[in-house]
Design an enzyme around this catalytic site. Structure first.
Site, PDB file in Angstrom:
ATOM      1  N   THR A 163      -8.571   3.323   7.899  1.00  0.00           N
ATOM      2  CA  THR A 163      -9.410   4.507   7.669  1.00  0.00           C
ATOM      3  C   THR A 163     -10.644   4.493   8.563  1.00  0.00           C
ATOM      4  OG1 THR A 163      -8.622   4.739   5.417  1.00  0.00           O
ATOM      5  CG2 THR A 163     -10.757   5.728   5.879  1.00  0.00           C
ATOM      6  N   THR A 177      -7.911  -1.031   4.733  1.00  0.00           N
ATOM      7  CA  THR A 177      -8.267  -1.837   3.556  1.00  0.00           C
ATOM      8  C   THR A 177      -7.056  -2.206   2.692  1.00  0.00           C
ATOM      9  OG1 THR A 177      -8.729   0.169   2.307  1.00  0.00           O
ATOM     10  CG2 THR A 177     -10.598  -0.884   3.413  1.00  0.00           C
ATOM     11  N   ASP A 178      -5.965  -1.448   2.822  1.00  0.00           N
ATOM     12  CA  ASP A 178      -4.839  -1.658   1.892  1.00  0.00           C
ATOM     13  C   ASP A 178      -4.248  -3.056   1.994  1.00  0.00           C
ATOM     14  OD1 ASP A 178      -5.186   0.933   1.029  1.00  0.00           O
ATOM     15  OD2 ASP A 178      -3.475   1.751   2.117  1.00  0.00           O
ATOM     16  N   SER A 232      -3.028   0.292   7.671  1.00  0.00           N
ATOM     17  CA  SER A 232      -2.727  -1.105   7.333  1.00  0.00           C
ATOM     18  C   SER A 232      -1.424  -1.291   6.547  1.00  0.00           C
ATOM     19  CB  SER A 232      -3.919  -1.791   6.680  1.00  0.00           C
ATOM     20  OG  SER A 232      -4.045  -1.447   5.331  1.00  0.00           O
TER      21      SER A 232
HETATM   22  N1  LIG Z   1      -9.313   2.582   3.424  1.00  0.00           N
HETATM   23  C1  LIG Z   1      -8.231   2.316   4.162  1.00  0.00           C
HETATM   24  O1  LIG Z   1      -8.350   1.782   5.231  1.00  0.00           O
HETATM   25  C2  LIG Z   1      -6.895   2.676   3.572  1.00  0.00           C
HETATM   26  C3  LIG Z   1      -5.812   2.981   4.590  1.00  0.00           C
HETATM   27  N2  LIG Z   1      -4.657   3.515   3.913  1.00  0.00           N
HETATM   28  C4  LIG Z   1      -5.365   1.721   5.340  1.00  0.00           C
HETATM   29  O2  LIG Z   1      -5.265   0.683   4.742  1.00  0.00           O
HETATM   30  O3  LIG Z   1      -5.093   1.805   6.512  1.00  0.00           O
END
Ligand SMILES: NC(=O)C[C@H](N)C(=O)O
Length: 324
Positions: A16, A85-86, A54
């Protein structure tokens, strides 16, 4: 100050923190790596490793990242990795196991994208850069910085799907970074912990995770045990399962060398052989299953991929899991 200590490498992998609404209207997609806000005295070199959400990151990407960080580390005072973050905690833990550099390495990301007024990317990047460049960070292994909290890669986990304070984990942060009138205030609460290095020659072992629930009669177990090189079960409480799972696990352990790791779906605490009833943790360990200690199921999976990639057998794998 040496030349390298005023240089920061920022390795981008997507997530993200690199995302914006896709022009097609499909939703957020990774597009452009973010700029790192930092004092002009620090030279920042951006390195685009990948540009992936991710959920598309695999152990092969993690291994590429390890090599890249080790190549870059001698020339930099610190390194930041931007990541979705995932699965950030899986990449952080893989690096915790495999990364052979004392350099400050900090993973971060964002929960909101660059076109939102409340974008949290710059703050996290700024904090991550300060932490990575601090001499106090050297020798601590890869860390995760999010919302001013500093987490070690072994215990950090994503605890919220949308909140900007998305990371936590038991027993909590090992440090904190804040910004006062005289600059960054960085404080560690914990001493660096020893970090034995694991160097797999391959990271493609097939390890599947099964998730336990009330009423599970073992659906999916036999097929997973047949096709996988090893299993991780996110079991109940201290590592217990319905009675129907005991003979299935006994069979895997008696007839194959495939490791069956018992983690817990409970958010904190160890797996322990407390209960002796059929499917209780003590019965599963007697059958040959291996407790994941304090690791959650997806980190236990990363550890098992690494250990199978080193060619370790079940007893050696059990011994390593006992250290976590
Ligand atoms: N906040 C994020 O980065 C979530 C995103 N779906 C990822 O992990 O790429």
């Amino acid at each position: 100050m040496s030349l390298s200590s005023s240089r920061l490498a920022v390795i981008h992998t997507g997530g993200t923190i690199a995302s914006r609404p896709d022009p097609s209207g499909a939703g957020l997609t990774p597009q452009q790596a973010p700029q790192t806000p930092i004092s002009p005295q620090i030279r920042v070199d951006d390195v685009q490793a990948f540009n992936l959400p991710s959920p598309h990151i695999t152990p092969a990407h993690m291994e590429t990242l390890r090599g890249l960080i080790e190549d870059l580390a001698p020339d930099y005072g610190g390194l930041v990795v931007t990541h979705g973050t995932d699965t950030l905690e899986e990449t952080a833990f893989f690096l915790h196991l495999t990364l052979g550099t004392p350099a400050g390495v900090v993973l971060t990301g964002s929960m909101r994208h660059a076109e939102e007024l409340s974008w949290d990317g710059p703050g996290n990047l700024y904090d991550a850069a300060q932490v990575a460049l601090s001499p106090q960070t050297r020798g601590r292994g890869p860390l995760v910085v999010f919302g001013g909290d500093i987490f070690d890669a072994r215990t950090v986990t994503k605890v919220h799907t949308t909140a900007v304070d998305a990371f936590g984990g038991y027993p909590g942060p090992i440090g904190r970074i804040d910004h006062g009138p005289v600059g960054a205030a960085l404080h560690y609460f914990a001493r660096p912990e020893p970090r034995p290095l694991y160097r797999p020659s391959r990271v493609d072992a097939r390890v599947e995770v099964l998730y336990a629930y009330a009423g599970w009669r073992g659906e999916g177990y036999a097929q997973a045990a047949e096709r996988a090189d090893g299993l991780v079960i996110a079991a109940l409480g201290t590592g217990n399962l319905p009675a129907e799972l005991l003979p299935l696990i006994e069979q895997t352990c008696a007839q194959t060398q495939k490791p069956v790791i018992i983690a817990t779906r409970t958010h904190a605490g160890p797996v322990l052989p407390i209960y002796g009833y059929a499917g209780g943790g003590a019965s599963l360990l007697r059958a040959g299953a291996i407790p994941a200690s304090f690791l959650n199921a997806h980190k236990a999976r990363i550890l098992l991929v690494v250990l199978l990639g080193m060619g370790l057998g079940r007893d050696e794998i059990a011994e390593v899991f006992g250290r976590f």
